[in-house]
Design a protein around this motif. Structure first.
Motif, PDB file in Angstrom:
ATOM      1  N   GLY A 543       0.806  -1.241  -0.060  1.00 46.79           N
ATOM      2  CA  GLY A 543      -0.769  -0.102  -0.017  1.00 46.79           C
ATOM      3  C   GLY A 543       0.928   1.418  -0.140  1.00 46.79           C
ATOM      4  N   TYR A 544       2.158   1.140   0.034  1.00 45.45           N
ATOM      5  CA  TYR A 544       2.908   1.992   0.106  1.00 45.45           C
ATOM      6  C   TYR A 544       4.629   1.596  -0.611  1.00 45.45           C
ATOM      7  N   THR A 545       5.074   2.917  -0.606  1.00 46.14           N
ATOM      8  CA  THR A 545       6.616   2.145  -1.088  1.00 46.14           C
ATOM      9  C   THR A 545       8.006   2.837   0.143  1.00 46.14           C
ATOM     10  N   THR A 546       8.718   1.805   0.478  1.00 45.12           N
ATOM     11  CA  THR A 546       9.230   2.242   1.122  1.00 45.12           C
ATOM     12  C   THR A 546      10.798   2.700   0.428  1.00 45.12           C
ATOM     13  N   PRO A 547      10.901   3.383   0.537  1.00 45.52           N
ATOM     14  CA  PRO A 547      12.245   3.738   0.657  1.00 45.52           C
ATOM     15  C   PRO A 547      13.306   3.128   0.717  1.00 45.52           C
ATOM     16  N   ILE A 548      14.614   2.621   0.230  1.00 44.72           N
ATOM     17  CA  ILE A 548      15.847   1.738   1.267  1.00 44.72           C
ATOM     18  C   ILE A 548      16.926   2.764   0.156  1.00 44.72           C
ATOM     19  N   ASP A 549      18.029   3.448   0.735  1.00 43.35           N
ATOM     20  CA  ASP A 549      19.478   3.491   0.383  1.00 43.35           C
ATOM     21  C   ASP A 549      20.356   2.745   0.874  1.00 43.35           C
ATOM     22  N   LEU A 550      20.423   1.685  -0.532  1.00 41.82           N
ATOM     23  CA  LEU A 550      21.399   0.214  -0.363  1.00 41.82           C
ATOM     24  C   LEU A 550      22.369   0.886   0.038  1.00 41.82           C
ATOM     25  N   GLN A 551      23.015   1.995  -0.726  1.00 38.66           N
ATOM     26  CA  GLN A 551      24.475   2.396   0.188  1.00 38.66           C
ATOM     27  C   GLN A 551      24.941   2.387   1.547  1.00 38.66           C
ATOM     28  N   TRP A 552      23.845   2.984   1.880  1.00 38.86           N
ATOM     29  CA  TRP A 552      24.076   3.161   3.688  1.00 38.86           C
ATOM     30  C   TRP A 552      22.888   1.766   4.629  1.00 38.86           C
ATOM     31  N   MET A 553      22.355   1.057   4.050  1.00 39.15           N
ATOM     32  CA  MET A 553      22.131   0.185   4.652  1.00 39.15           C
ATOM     33  C   MET A 553      22.546  -1.012   6.121  1.00 39.15           C
TER      34      MET A 553
END
Length: 641
Positions: A543-553
């Motif tokens: 129901g919504y987007t989860t924006p992931i910053d992969l390089q900072w995970m």
């Protein structure tokens, strides 16, 4: 946009509340005072009577205007899809007028089609509502060409009024009911300042990166490093020789150990992954980043999710399918501990009684209003009980809330700072938080918070000055781990439990945890990461987007791979509390669902008296530490607000 003076010129002198509503309509529909006045006259004619400009009639006028707006949007969406029938007509090569004197005004003039389109666009710009176009895209969440035929602008839902909420105060679940809750507030309670020693275990400065500005090479390196580090830990944990590790994509007639990341080739985001779609992706160093399909038929039971790092004993006779024989247990991580003198200091601090904590997570209001009645009720309970610490995680001003999406809320022009949503936060949230004076308040943002400058996960802290928050309110990152006295708390507002539940691929069998909450929470703990899932689920799934910053995970890793004593994972799933892998894991639930009030958690932790009595505190070893054993000392309740 017209000014209040323009409204007064058209409508005359009006009460302040009516003027605010009219000004709100100007902003929502991006029109001037004259056009709004024409709409009002049209509404009066439709009603067939002389209507007074009071708050009741203006509210009805707003509802009528919204209905007309929805009708217009649906009509536009149908007309946008209608040209296919019209295109069936056969067009002549040259049907333009003689000498082109009509300048492309005839509908089938090929020469002037581009000019006509530009002219039509220019003419539409004069009366079409720009905000309506933007809000329709927000509501649909996908098509850039406008809403689909079934689109309907979000409106008030049939929510349960807060005063009619079911079972207020009911305890839904209790952990350690044998521990008694002390009388609150504690007799002679001095306030949290003398009872709570706060320390952040994650460096918040690292979270001040530029969001959503990532390089593919850096992100892929993060995934590679995670596989390589996992392989090293597995080798040490299971005492495996170097020559036993092999490239999973090569021909392997004999059983070997392979390490990689679970991936899926399911293309339809509307459907869940399944066993047939599972792949193992090797690191670039251990297998050139190759992917090989998994055959799980030899396993009696399994449980995987995309992004999971695993070590498998398997064979690959043909080189194109990895037949899995067994899954190696993940590495063991240490529990938090403290030196005896630190535990004695903790005992001294808690001489007045148990360490008490309130835990709640947003959203804090239902979808039909922005009254935040649940938050106000919770703050009433906090002020009355005077706990030591209050954890509040976002979203506070939810970007997914229908009224926030459409800007359908009044603005106090007398206190307008130029930041609409921040002013709403100050009015609804800050004013409530400032009522709490004897408890430490800890705020954790969400990627769905409309007032957060940081839109991706992992996420930086709120901006204190912009939200008008007191200096003593602790603003933390998302995720974060903190030490309160000797107790280590980990918390993340990302709904990892729900996301894992949507993406998990499992088959029940020997060695597979049957309890869903325990299994999902253990994924987080055994990976030593607050968000081990990759990629995150699509908006069509949750129901919504989860924006992931992969390089900072890597900022989501547990500090020093130490398990917290208490792990707080707010989720859409029903509130629950369990001991998972030695960690007290709490899902307080959401304070409000879309339709009705929700739940929160209360936690009461006994002083470490028994820990100090039962352990050998006279050990000469300088590295000697005592395990906190919070799972034996804490009572946790999931309560309805």
């Amino acid at each position: 946009m017209s000014s209040p003076e323009d409204l007064a010129e058209k409508f005359g002198e009006l009460p302040d509340e009516v003027m605010v509503e009219l000004h709100n309509m100007l902003r929502i529909y991006n029109i001037d005072a004259e056009e709004l006045f024409f709409k009002w006259e049209e509404y009066c004619l439709k009603m067939g009577e002389d209507i007074k400009l009071n708050l009741k009639n203006i509210t009805a006028f707003k509802d009528d205007a919204r209905e007309q707006f929805e009708i217009e949007m649906r009509a536009k969406s149908k007309s946008a899809q209608a040209p296919a029938a019209r295109g069936a007509q056969r067009a002549a090569k040259n049907t333009g007028d003689v000498f082109n004197m009509l300048d492309g005004l005839t509908p089938a003039t090929p020469r002037s089609s581009a000019h006509s389109a530009a002219k039509l666009k220019f003419e539409k710009a004069g009366y079409e509502t720009p905000l309506a176009e933007r809000t329709s895209k927000l509501a649909v969440g996908s098509s850039p060409v406008g809403p689909g035929p079934t689109f309907k602008t979000p409106g008030p839902l049939a929510s349960v009024p807060f005063r009619n909420r079911p079972d207020p105060g009911k305890v839904m679940e209790i952990y350690n009911p044998n521990i008694e809750i002390p009388q609150l507030p504690l007799p002679g309670y001095p306030g949290y300042q003398s009872r709570v020693q706060f320390a952040a275990l994650i460096n918040s400065q690292n979270f001040q990166y530029k969001p959503m500005y990532q390089k593919l090479t850096t992100g892929s390196q993060v995934l590679d490093d995670r596989i390589e580090e996992y392989a090293a830990m597995i080798q040490e944990e299971h005492k495996i020789e170097n020559d036993e590790f092999c490239n999973p994509a090569s021909k392997l007639p004999e059983e070997v150990v392979v390490v990689g990341r679970i991936a899926t080739d399911a293309m339809d985001s509307q459907k869940r992954s399944n066993e047939a779609s599972l792949l193992l992706e090797a690191s670039r160093g251990g297998g050139n980043g190759a992917r090989v399909r998994l055959d799980l038929s030899s396993l009696k039971g399994y449980a995987f999710y995309p992004g999971m790092t695993v070590a498998l004993r398997a064979i690959n006779p043909t080189g194109d399918k990895l037949i899995v024989k067994s899954v190696l247990d993940p590495p063991t991580y240490f529990s938090a501990g403290s030196k005896p003198e630190a535990m004695e200091e903790e005992l001294r601090k808690l001489s007045a009684g148990n360490f008490n904590v309130f835990i709640a997570a947003g959203p804090y209001t239902t979808d039909d209003n922005l009254d935040f009645e649940g938050l106000a009720e919770l703050v009433d309970k906090i002020v009355e009980a005077e706990p030591d610490v209050v954890f509040l995680s976002g979203p506070f001003i939810d970007a997914e809330h229908p009224k926030v999406k459409l800007g359908d809320f009044p603005i106090d022009m007398n206190n307008f700072s130029g930041y609409v949503l921040e002013d709403l936060f100050k009015e609804k949230i800050t004013s409530q938080l400032h009522r709490i004076t004897k408890s430490m308040v800890i705020l954790i943002p969400s990627t769905r918070d409309a007032v957060s400058k940081h839109v991706s996960f992992p996420q930086d802290r709120f901006q204190r000055k912009l939200l008008g928050l007191r200096p003593d309110i602790q603003l933390l990152t998302n995720p974060c781990m903190v030490s309160l006295n000797e107790i280590q708390f980990g918390i993340s507002s990302a709904d990892i439990l729900f996301h894992l539940n949507m993406q998990e691929i499992k088959a029940t069998g020997k060695g597979i945890e049957m309890n869903t909450f325990n299994r999902l929470a253990n994924y987080v703990i055994s990976s030593s990461n607050f968000y081990p899932l990759f990629p995150p689920p699509e908006a069509s799934q949750v129901g919504y987007t989860t924006p992931i910053d992969l390089q900072w995970m890597r900022l989501c890793d547990f500090p020093e791979s130490i398990k917290p004593d208490v792990l707080i994972l707010p989720s859409k799933l029903p509130g629950a509390v369990k001991v998972v892998n030695g960690v007290v894991t709490i899902n307080p639930g959401f304070m409000s669902t879309t339709r009705t009030a929700g739940t929160y958690a209360f936690m009461s932790i006994e002083p470490p008296t028994k820990v100090l009595q039962e352990e050998n505190v006279s050990s000469p070893d300088d590295d000697f530490t005592l395990k906190h054993r919070i799972y034996n000392r804490a009572r946790v309740e999931i309560r309805r607000i």
